[in-house]
Design a protein around this motif. Structure first.
Motif, PDB file in Angstrom:
ATOM      1  N   ASP A  82       0.885  -1.089   0.034  1.00 50.97           N
ATOM      2  CA  ASP A  82      -0.056   0.129  -0.246  1.00 50.97           C
ATOM      3  C   ASP A  82       0.998   1.282  -0.027  1.00 50.97           C
ATOM      4  OD1 ASP A  82      -2.011  -1.521   0.292  1.00 50.97           O
ATOM      5  OD2 ASP A  82      -2.567  -1.201   2.358  1.00 50.97           O
ATOM      6  N   THR A  83       0.385   2.242  -0.749  1.00 50.72           N
ATOM      7  CA  THR A  83       1.202   3.607  -0.506  1.00 50.72           C
ATOM      8  C   THR A  83      -0.355   4.608  -0.288  1.00 50.72           C
ATOM      9  OG1 THR A  83       2.659   3.329  -2.602  1.00 50.72           O
ATOM     10  CG2 THR A  83       2.054   5.496  -2.015  1.00 50.72           C
ATOM     11  N   THR A  84       0.121   5.357   0.809  1.00 48.83           N
ATOM     12  CA  THR A  84      -1.053   6.191   1.252  1.00 48.83           C
ATOM     13  C   THR A  84      -0.461   7.620   1.256  1.00 48.83           C
ATOM     14  OG1 THR A  84      -1.710   4.163   2.649  1.00 48.83           O
ATOM     15  CG2 THR A  84      -2.390   6.345   3.297  1.00 48.83           C
ATOM     16  N   PHE A 109      -5.904   8.791   0.200  1.00 54.32           N
ATOM     17  CA  PHE A 109      -5.787   8.151  -1.293  1.00 54.32           C
ATOM     18  C   PHE A 109      -4.863   6.850  -1.054  1.00 54.32           C
ATOM     19  CE2 PHE A 109      -2.976   7.229  -4.582  1.00 54.32           C
ATOM     20  CZ  PHE A 109      -3.612   7.099  -5.627  1.00 54.32           C
ATOM     21  N   ASN A 111      -3.229   3.430  -3.010  1.00 52.90           N
ATOM     22  CA  ASN A 111      -2.838   2.575  -4.105  1.00 52.90           C
ATOM     23  C   ASN A 111      -2.338   1.431  -3.439  1.00 52.90           C
ATOM     24  OD1 ASN A 111      -2.435   2.985  -7.087  1.00 52.90           O
ATOM     25  ND2 ASN A 111      -0.930   1.722  -6.151  1.00 52.90           N
ATOM     26  N   ARG A 112      -2.988   0.405  -3.917  1.00 51.82           N
ATOM     27  CA  ARG A 112      -2.840  -1.100  -3.405  1.00 51.82           C
ATOM     28  C   ARG A 112      -2.367  -1.944  -4.362  1.00 51.82           C
ATOM     29  NH1 ARG A 112      -6.738  -4.011   0.937  1.00 51.82           N
ATOM     30  NH2 ARG A 112      -5.245  -2.824   2.161  1.00 51.82           N
ATOM     31  N   GLU A 138      -4.024  -4.532  -8.741  1.00 53.02           N
ATOM     32  CA  GLU A 138      -3.514  -3.000  -8.526  1.00 53.02           C
ATOM     33  C   GLU A 138      -4.755  -2.208  -8.466  1.00 53.02           C
ATOM     34  OE1 GLU A 138      -0.171   0.603  -9.457  1.00 53.02           O
ATOM     35  OE2 GLU A 138      -0.492  -1.219 -10.673  1.00 53.02           O
ATOM     36  N   TYR A 140      -6.569   1.633  -7.024  1.00 56.64           N
ATOM     37  CA  TYR A 140      -6.436   2.875  -6.177  1.00 56.64           C
ATOM     38  C   TYR A 140      -7.987   3.224  -5.682  1.00 56.64           C
ATOM     39  CZ  TYR A 140      -7.869   6.155  -9.627  1.00 56.64           C
ATOM     40  OH  TYR A 140      -8.440   7.016 -10.620  1.00 56.64           O
ATOM     41  N   THR A 141      -7.773   3.748  -4.402  1.00 54.31           N
ATOM     42  CA  THR A 141      -9.248   4.119  -4.037  1.00 54.31           C
ATOM     43  C   THR A 141      -9.064   5.723  -3.162  1.00 54.31           C
ATOM     44  OG1 THR A 141     -11.477   3.583  -2.494  1.00 54.31           O
ATOM     45  CG2 THR A 141      -9.064   3.009  -1.548  1.00 54.31           C
ATOM     46  N   PHE A 182     -11.127  -0.791  -4.957  1.00 52.15           N
ATOM     47  CA  PHE A 182      -9.961  -0.425  -5.866  1.00 52.15           C
ATOM     48  C   PHE A 182     -10.295  -0.711  -7.247  1.00 52.15           C
ATOM     49  CE2 PHE A 182      -8.423  -1.446  -1.676  1.00 52.15           C
ATOM     50  CZ  PHE A 182      -7.222  -0.305  -1.303  1.00 52.15           C
ATOM     51  N   SER A 185      -7.222   1.805 -11.713  1.00 51.25           N
ATOM     52  CA  SER A 185      -5.857   1.541 -11.666  1.00 51.25           C
ATOM     53  C   SER A 185      -4.882   2.426 -12.256  1.00 51.25           C
ATOM     54  CB  SER A 185      -5.392   0.164 -12.212  1.00 51.25           C
ATOM     55  OG  SER A 185      -4.099  -0.171 -12.027  1.00 51.25           O
TER      56      SER A 185
END
Length: 310
Positions: A82-84, A109, A111-112, A138, A140-141, A182, A185
């Motif tokens: 995860d990037t948050t 935000f 991105n997983r 992959e 994002y949400t 998600f 992408s």
């Protein structure tokens, strides 16, 4: 670490692919029923001011490996990457009598990257890169957490006045309010097409309360009790209830220490923190329940965090 070292020894050996496959097979068989996990967040940044804050977590990666006998010996592997980026705001609710009510919201935000599949001994023997980017789902949400914190005003006399020293507070948080999943992408990890999307962030509710111990000289502390993940599809009371006790001492604003013990998902937890100037050190141990709903299985985690606090 024992499993990792044995795995690395096989990988670095000069054996043939067939010999490596047999060695991996025996290693998996020897560890049937075991679950190994790892979580790495190499760098995080938080900037907090009165009423608001911003956070960037470039990489929060967790790996879980469970040894199973399916068609053959396999390692059921699940990876979250995860990037948050998150922005928070909080304030008091005006006009509240008999106490203090605060609210807060965190927009985020995420991105997983997500990987979940069994890996066989043949896969280990034949591939240098076991988990490939093109195998990851992959997406994002954009979502939000909303929270409330209430500190009641207690009387100066009477039965309830004895609780004034404890300064009780009650909190409630609704996480992932939108629960949108998600579905879109950016193709940062997997630039190819993919079928499906990563496991979503579930909408859950956490409630809890905190009670302070009376301060004595430089010593103090608090106890907490909360119930987390209400509404999650895998929730049960054994996994949801958490209890903790914290004891601290404060020599000055720049020299502090903390000791913690508790229960999480019916397993013991412990931790220690040291604050000296801008340098902070945390060490903790806790366990995740990776078993079935009726049969708990402990997967213990040992964690350390070093940070500079400006």
């Amino acid at each position: 670490m024992d499993f990792y070292n044995e795995f690395s020894d096989i990988d670095k050996s000069n054996q043939t692919d067939q010999q490596k496959q047999q060695a991996y097979l025996e290693l998996i068989e020897k560890n049937y029923g075991e679950v190994y996990s790892m979580r790495i967040a190499p760098m995080e940044g938080f900037w907090v001011r009165p009423n608001w804050g911003i956070a960037l977590i470039p990489a929060d990666v967790s790996v879980e490996m469970a040894m199973h006998q399916q068609v053959g010996p396999t390692v059921n592997t699940t990876v979250y990457a995860d990037t948050t980026l998150a922005l928070s705001y909080a304030d008091d609710v005006k006009g509240v009598d008999h106490g203090r009510l605060s609210w807060g919201v965190t927009g985020k935000f995420v991105n997983r990257g997500f990987y979940s599949r069994p890996i066989s001994s043949t896969d280990f023997a034949n591939g240098d890169e076991i988990i490939k980017k093109e195998d990851m789902l992959e997406g994002y949400t954009i979502d939000a957490d909303i929270g409330f914190l209430w500190t009641p005003e207690l009387p100066d006399s009477g039965l309830w006045s004895v609780l004034r020293l404890a300064s009780p507070t009650v909190g409630l948080v609704v996480r992932n309010v939108a629960e949108t999943g998600f579905g879109s992408s950016l193709k940062l990890l997997n630039k190819e097409g993919q079928n499906g999307e990563p496991e979503k962030l579930y909408r859950v509710v956490d409630i809890g309360t905190r009670w302070e111990y009376p301060s004595m000289w430089i010593f103090g502390g608090r106890g907490v009790l909360d119930v987390r993940d209400l509404g999650h599809p895998d929730f049960n009371w054994r996994k949801g209830v958490h209890l903790g006790f914290e004891f601290d001492w404060t020599v000055s604003t720049w020299w502090k220490g903390h000791y913690r013990v508790g229960l999480k998902e019916s397993f013991w937890t412990a931790g220690i923190s040291a604050e000296l100037g801008i340098f902070n050190l945390d060490f903790a141990s806790y366990a995740d329940d990776v078993g079935t709903r009726n049969t708990p299985v402990e997967s213990r985690v040992y964690m350390t965090r070093l940070n500079l606090d400006f």
